[in-house]
Design a protein around this motif. Structure first.
Motif, PDB file in Angstrom:
ATOM      1  N   VAL A 250       0.874  -1.180   0.000  1.00 14.26           N
ATOM      2  CA  VAL A 250       0.000   0.000   0.000  1.00 14.26           C
ATOM      3  C   VAL A 250       0.911   1.230   0.000  1.00 14.26           C
ATOM      4  CG1 VAL A 250      -1.813   1.264   1.234  1.00 14.26           C
ATOM      5  CG2 VAL A 250      -1.711  -1.249   1.376  1.00 14.26           C
ATOM      6  N   ILE A 251       0.769   2.054  -1.008  1.00 11.41           N
ATOM      7  CA  ILE A 251       1.649   3.229  -1.112  1.00 11.41           C
ATOM      8  C   ILE A 251       0.828   4.485  -0.821  1.00 11.41           C
ATOM      9  CG2 ILE A 251       3.260   4.506  -2.576  1.00 11.41           C
ATOM     10  CD1 ILE A 251       3.352   2.011  -4.386  1.00 11.41           C
ATOM     11  N   ARG A 252       1.245   5.203   0.211  1.00 10.06           N
ATOM     12  CA  ARG A 252       0.592   6.483   0.502  1.00 10.06           C
ATOM     13  C   ARG A 252       1.146   7.536  -0.447  1.00 10.06           C
ATOM     14  NH1 ARG A 252      -0.723   7.037   6.912  1.00 10.06           N
ATOM     15  NH2 ARG A 252      -1.739   8.879   6.077  1.00 10.06           N
ATOM     16  N   ILE A 253       0.251   8.372  -0.969  1.00  9.09           N
ATOM     17  CA  ILE A 253       0.694   9.513  -1.784  1.00  9.09           C
ATOM     18  C   ILE A 253      -0.019  10.729  -1.177  1.00  9.09           C
ATOM     19  CG2 ILE A 253      -1.010   8.906  -3.605  1.00  9.09           C
ATOM     20  CD1 ILE A 253       0.938  10.243  -5.630  1.00  9.09           C
ATOM     21  N   ASP A 254       0.715  11.447  -0.302  1.00  6.21           N
ATOM     22  CA  ASP A 254       0.006  12.406   0.548  1.00  6.21           C
ATOM     23  C   ASP A 254       0.819  13.617   0.994  1.00  6.21           C
ATOM     24  OD1 ASP A 254       1.747  11.354   2.430  1.00  6.21           O
ATOM     25  OD2 ASP A 254       0.236  10.091   3.392  1.00  6.21           O
ATOM     26  N   GLY A 255       2.030  13.806   0.432  1.00  4.84           N
ATOM     27  CA  GLY A 255       2.818  14.975   0.815  1.00  4.84           C
ATOM     28  C   GLY A 255       3.014  15.069   2.332  1.00  4.84           C
ATOM     29  N   ALA A 256       3.088  13.932   2.994  1.00  2.00           N
ATOM     30  CA  ALA A 256       3.304  13.832   4.458  1.00  2.00           C
ATOM     31  C   ALA A 256       2.127  14.353   5.285  1.00  2.00           C
ATOM     32  CB  ALA A 256       4.593  14.541   4.901  1.00  2.00           C
ATOM     33  N   MET A 257       0.998  14.624   4.636  1.00  2.25           N
ATOM     34  CA  MET A 257      -0.165  15.108   5.389  1.00  2.25           C
ATOM     35  C   MET A 257      -0.807  13.956   6.176  1.00  2.25           C
ATOM     36  SD  MET A 257      -3.812  15.499   4.939  1.00  2.25           S
ATOM     37  CE  MET A 257      -4.509  16.260   3.506  1.00  2.25           C
ATOM     38  N   ARG A 258      -1.154  14.220   7.422  1.00  2.00           N
ATOM     39  CA  ARG A 258      -1.902  13.259   8.241  1.00  2.00           C
ATOM     40  C   ARG A 258      -3.208  13.937   8.622  1.00  2.00           C
ATOM     41  NH1 ARG A 258       1.194  10.829   6.019  1.00  2.00           N
ATOM     42  NH2 ARG A 258       2.836   9.439   6.742  1.00  2.00           N
ATOM     43  N   MET A 259      -4.310  13.274   8.364  1.00  6.40           N
ATOM     44  CA  MET A 259      -5.606  13.944   8.565  1.00  6.40           C
ATOM     45  C   MET A 259      -5.874  14.145  10.051  1.00  6.40           C
ATOM     46  SD  MET A 259      -8.062  12.709   5.514  1.00  6.40           S
ATOM     47  CE  MET A 259      -8.474  11.086   6.080  1.00  6.40           C
ATOM     48  N   PRO A 260      -6.339  15.344  10.414  1.00  2.32           N
ATOM     49  CA  PRO A 260      -6.533  15.661  11.826  1.00  2.32           C
ATOM     50  C   PRO A 260      -7.869  15.143  12.362  1.00  2.32           C
ATOM     51  CG  PRO A 260      -7.145  17.524  10.485  1.00  2.32           C
ATOM     52  CD  PRO A 260      -6.693  16.464   9.533  1.00  2.32           C
ATOM     53  N   SER A 261      -7.941  15.069  13.693  1.00  2.00           N
ATOM     54  CA  SER A 261      -9.182  14.635  14.323  1.00  2.00           C
ATOM     55  C   SER A 261     -10.208  15.762  14.334  1.00  2.00           C
ATOM     56  CB  SER A 261      -8.858  14.186  15.749  1.00  2.00           C
ATOM     57  OG  SER A 261      -9.876  14.514  16.620  1.00  2.00           O
ATOM     58  N   LYS A 262      -9.740  16.984  14.561  1.00  2.00           N
ATOM     59  CA  LYS A 262     -10.685  18.105  14.677  1.00  2.00           C
ATOM     60  C   LYS A 262     -10.832  18.809  13.344  1.00  2.00           C
ATOM     61  CE  LYS A 262     -11.259  17.782  19.197  1.00  2.00           C
ATOM     62  NZ  LYS A 262     -11.154  16.305  19.220  1.00  2.00           N
ATOM     63  N   MET A 263     -12.058  19.146  13.002  1.00  2.00           N
ATOM     64  CA  MET A 263     -12.318  19.867  11.750  1.00  2.00           C
ATOM     65  C   MET A 263     -12.152  21.366  11.969  1.00  2.00           C
ATOM     66  SD  MET A 263     -14.057  17.843   9.294  1.00  2.00           S
ATOM     67  CE  MET A 263     -14.430  16.126   9.257  1.00  2.00           C
TER      68      MET A 263
END
Ligand SMILES: NC(=O)c1ccc[n+]([C@@H]2O[C@H](COP(=O)([O-])OP(=O)(O)OC[C@H]3O[C@@H](n4cnc5c(N)ncnc54)[C@H](O)[C@@H]3O)[C@@H](O)[C@H]2O)c1
Length: 263
Positions: A250-263
């Protein structure tokens, strides 16, 4: 696998990541079987690519019979052209936000909302692969023993799903975790499986994101500070097709972004 003179079956081929991959494979000399709900876009894309090397089938991946009809049509087309199936790109997918319990009413979410996402993203992917594989395993392998590649689409939500993404994250997490056993099952045929997990990419799906959700993602981007472009996804998909050592991963392609818990 070299894509030239092969046929690739692509679901969700009429928009966003699937369409960019269809264009990249076509530019590399492949024929494309486009499977999608959107027949208006499908016909326009066939005109753009040329009907000798592109065909459209109207498919709802959550309906087994519609996949069956498209695969039969694609197999007949392959017989005419002599361009063996080289792979499947399962890019049809939907996102819809829902919590299991409504925060205001305390009522459970309707089961149909969960079924909708799971049936398209997970069951629809498995069903498409299930029906395409019998044709792929009958193809003549390349000199280095390869019969093709399956490209699946997961998401950052498989790893860091946001509030309201339970069903979506479940579907995309399942795609990520089935990749290795899929590759193991198909190794004897010389068929590889590679899953790509994008973060926020420009597409029709993300154009519909609520402003709050989009802003929450923009705040946590590392580098580059922008959504990915469908062509960047397609360029990784091309690597997955061409690079035989990519398998079961599984290859992540995401510019090192990690989705946050709070909107
Ligand atoms: N764009 C992103 O930021 C992003 C991020 C992570 C994962 N993804 C995943 O990438 C895949 C492609 O998404 P996209 O962003 O290109 O979206 P998109 O909405 O631009 O394209 C999806 C395509 O799938 C088709 N489709 C939807 N339901 C279908 C069905 N039941 N049967 C057949 N076709 C169907 C649509 O008609 C559309 O052409 C999806 O699986 C999505 O979950 C996208």
């Amino acid at each position: 696998m070299k894509p030239a003179n092969r046929t690739f079956i692509i679901s969700g081929a009429c928009s966003g990541l699937g369409l960019a991959t269809a264009r990249a494979l076509h530019a590399a000399g492949a024929s494309i079987a486009l499977l999608d709900l959107n027949h208006v876009a499908g016909e326009a894309i066939v005109s753009e690519l040329g009907k000798d090397t592109a065909r459209f089938w109207e498919v709802d991946v959550s309906e087994t019979e519609s996949i069956t009809a498209a695969i039969a049509g694609a197999a007949a087309w392959v017989k005419e052209t002599g361009r063996a199936i080289g792979g499947v790109v399962a890019a049809a997918g939907v996102g819809s936000a829902a919590k299991l319990v409504d925060g205001r009413t305390g009522e459970p979410v309707g089961i149909e909302a969960l079924d909708f996402v799971l049936n398209i993203n997970l069951r629809g992917t498995l069903d498409l692969l299930r029906q395409a594989l019998p044709h792929m395993i009958k193809t003549t392998p390349t000199a280095d023993g390869e019969r093709g590649v399956l490209i699946l689409v997961s998401s950052s939500a498989a790893f860091d799903g946001q509030p309201g993404q339970v069903a979506y994250a479940a579907s995309k997490g399942a795609i990520a975790s089935l990749t290795l056993p899929l590759a193991r099952d198909l190794a004897r045929y010389g068929i590889r499986a590679v899953t790509i997990a994008p973060s926020l990419f420009e597409s029709a799906m993300t154009a519909r994101l609520p402003e709050k959700a989009r802003k929450s993602l923009e705040r946590v981007m590392e580098f580059p500070v922008r959504p990915g472009k469908p062509e960047e996804f397609a360029s990784l998909a091309m690597q997955a097709v061409e690079n035989q050592m990519l398998n079961g991963t599984v290859i992540r392609i995401d510019g090192a972004m990690r989705m946050p818990s709070k909107m």
